[in-house]
Design a protein around this motif. Sequence first.
Motif, PDB file in Angstrom:
ATOM      1  N   PRO A  96      -2.656   1.133  -9.046  1.00  0.00           N
ATOM      2  CA  PRO A  96      -1.315   1.399  -9.151  1.00  0.00           C
ATOM      3  C   PRO A  96      -0.225   0.501  -8.081  1.00  0.00           C
ATOM      4  O   PRO A  96       0.933   0.168  -8.470  1.00  0.00           O
ATOM      5  N   ALA A  97      -0.724   0.920  -6.882  1.00  0.00           N
ATOM      6  CA  ALA A  97       0.251   0.047  -5.799  1.00  0.00           C
ATOM      7  C   ALA A  97      -0.055  -1.286  -5.767  1.00  0.00           C
ATOM      8  O   ALA A  97       1.061  -2.119  -5.662  1.00  0.00           O
ATOM      9  N   ALA A  98      -1.129  -1.872  -6.117  1.00  0.00           N
ATOM     10  CA  ALA A  98      -1.297  -3.253  -6.327  1.00  0.00           C
ATOM     11  C   ALA A  98      -0.574  -3.888  -7.408  1.00  0.00           C
ATOM     12  O   ALA A  98       0.097  -4.843  -7.466  1.00  0.00           O
ATOM     13  N   LEU A 134      -4.728  -8.112  -4.006  1.00  0.00           N
ATOM     14  CA  LEU A 134      -6.170  -7.861  -4.351  1.00  0.00           C
ATOM     15  C   LEU A 134      -6.913  -7.064  -3.319  1.00  0.00           C
ATOM     16  O   LEU A 134      -7.478  -5.889  -3.860  1.00  0.00           O
ATOM     17  N   GLN A 135      -6.596  -7.232  -2.077  1.00  0.00           N
ATOM     18  CA  GLN A 135      -7.214  -6.433  -0.853  1.00  0.00           C
ATOM     19  C   GLN A 135      -6.622  -4.931  -1.000  1.00  0.00           C
ATOM     20  O   GLN A 135      -7.192  -3.912  -1.021  1.00  0.00           O
ATOM     21  N   VAL A 136      -5.337  -4.856  -1.172  1.00  0.00           N
ATOM     22  CA  VAL A 136      -4.541  -3.603  -1.564  1.00  0.00           C
ATOM     23  C   VAL A 136      -4.996  -2.631  -2.670  1.00  0.00           C
ATOM     24  O   VAL A 136      -5.103  -1.813  -2.555  1.00  0.00           O
ATOM     25  N   ALA A 137      -5.465  -3.520  -3.762  1.00  0.00           N
ATOM     26  CA  ALA A 137      -5.836  -2.943  -4.977  1.00  0.00           C
ATOM     27  C   ALA A 137      -6.993  -2.267  -4.300  1.00  0.00           C
ATOM     28  O   ALA A 137      -7.356  -1.020  -5.106  1.00  0.00           O
ATOM     29  N   VAL A 138      -8.002  -2.865  -3.847  1.00  0.00           N
ATOM     30  CA  VAL A 138      -9.293  -2.174  -3.542  1.00  0.00           C
ATOM     31  C   VAL A 138      -9.315  -0.918  -2.816  1.00  0.00           C
ATOM     32  O   VAL A 138      -9.711   0.228  -2.849  1.00  0.00           O
ATOM     33  N   TYR A 139      -8.376  -1.307  -1.645  1.00  0.00           N
ATOM     34  CA  TYR A 139      -8.302  -0.027  -0.697  1.00  0.00           C
ATOM     35  C   TYR A 139      -7.045   0.778  -0.738  1.00  0.00           C
ATOM     36  O   TYR A 139      -7.073   1.913  -0.001  1.00  0.00           O
ATOM     37  N   ALA A 182       0.807  -1.182   0.108  1.00  0.00           N
ATOM     38  CA  ALA A 182      -0.027   0.030  -0.051  1.00  0.00           C
ATOM     39  C   ALA A 182       0.853   1.378   0.038  1.00  0.00           C
ATOM     40  O   ALA A 182       0.494   2.245  -0.751  1.00  0.00           O
ATOM     41  N   LEU A 183       2.131   1.185   0.652  1.00  0.00           N
ATOM     42  CA  LEU A 183       2.799   2.201   0.737  1.00  0.00           C
ATOM     43  C   LEU A 183       3.807   2.299  -0.556  1.00  0.00           C
ATOM     44  O   LEU A 183       4.479   3.550  -0.571  1.00  0.00           O
TER      45      LEU A 183
END
Length: 136
Positions: free
Chosen positions: A114-116, A105-110, A76-77
């Motif tokens: 681009p981070a994911a 996948l969770q990171v992509a949503v929240y 995420a960071l």
Amino acid sequence: MPTRNRAIKDPAYEAGLAVRRRVLGDAHVKRALENATAFDADFQEMVTRNAWGDIWTRPGLDLRLRSIITIAILAALGRSEELDLHVRATRNTGATADEVKEVLLQVAVYAGMPAANSAFRIAKSALAEIAKERTR
């Protein structure tokens, strides 16, 4: 590393050093400590004591779950270098490739696509390297 004597006798430092080695591997930790200079030796000591000794050794979560959480935060960071290190560390923590995929996948949503996207690229490479190691 020019570690001060107080760090060597500090139980949190010693516990942190043990779990840091268990998660990241002896070679990585040895390299990090040996490459420390007078400029960053205090930082290496702080990371070992505070992150690894005070947090990673707490009883509330096992190493696998702490590993998964760390991967999510780093993704995420956008902390690519540390993300690669911690995805590679899954070989020591018990986190699976499927769990890494799900957390990204969770990171992509929240945290954003681009981070994911970047995290998937890094994780894919690290997991492929782990798979190669297992077939050797």
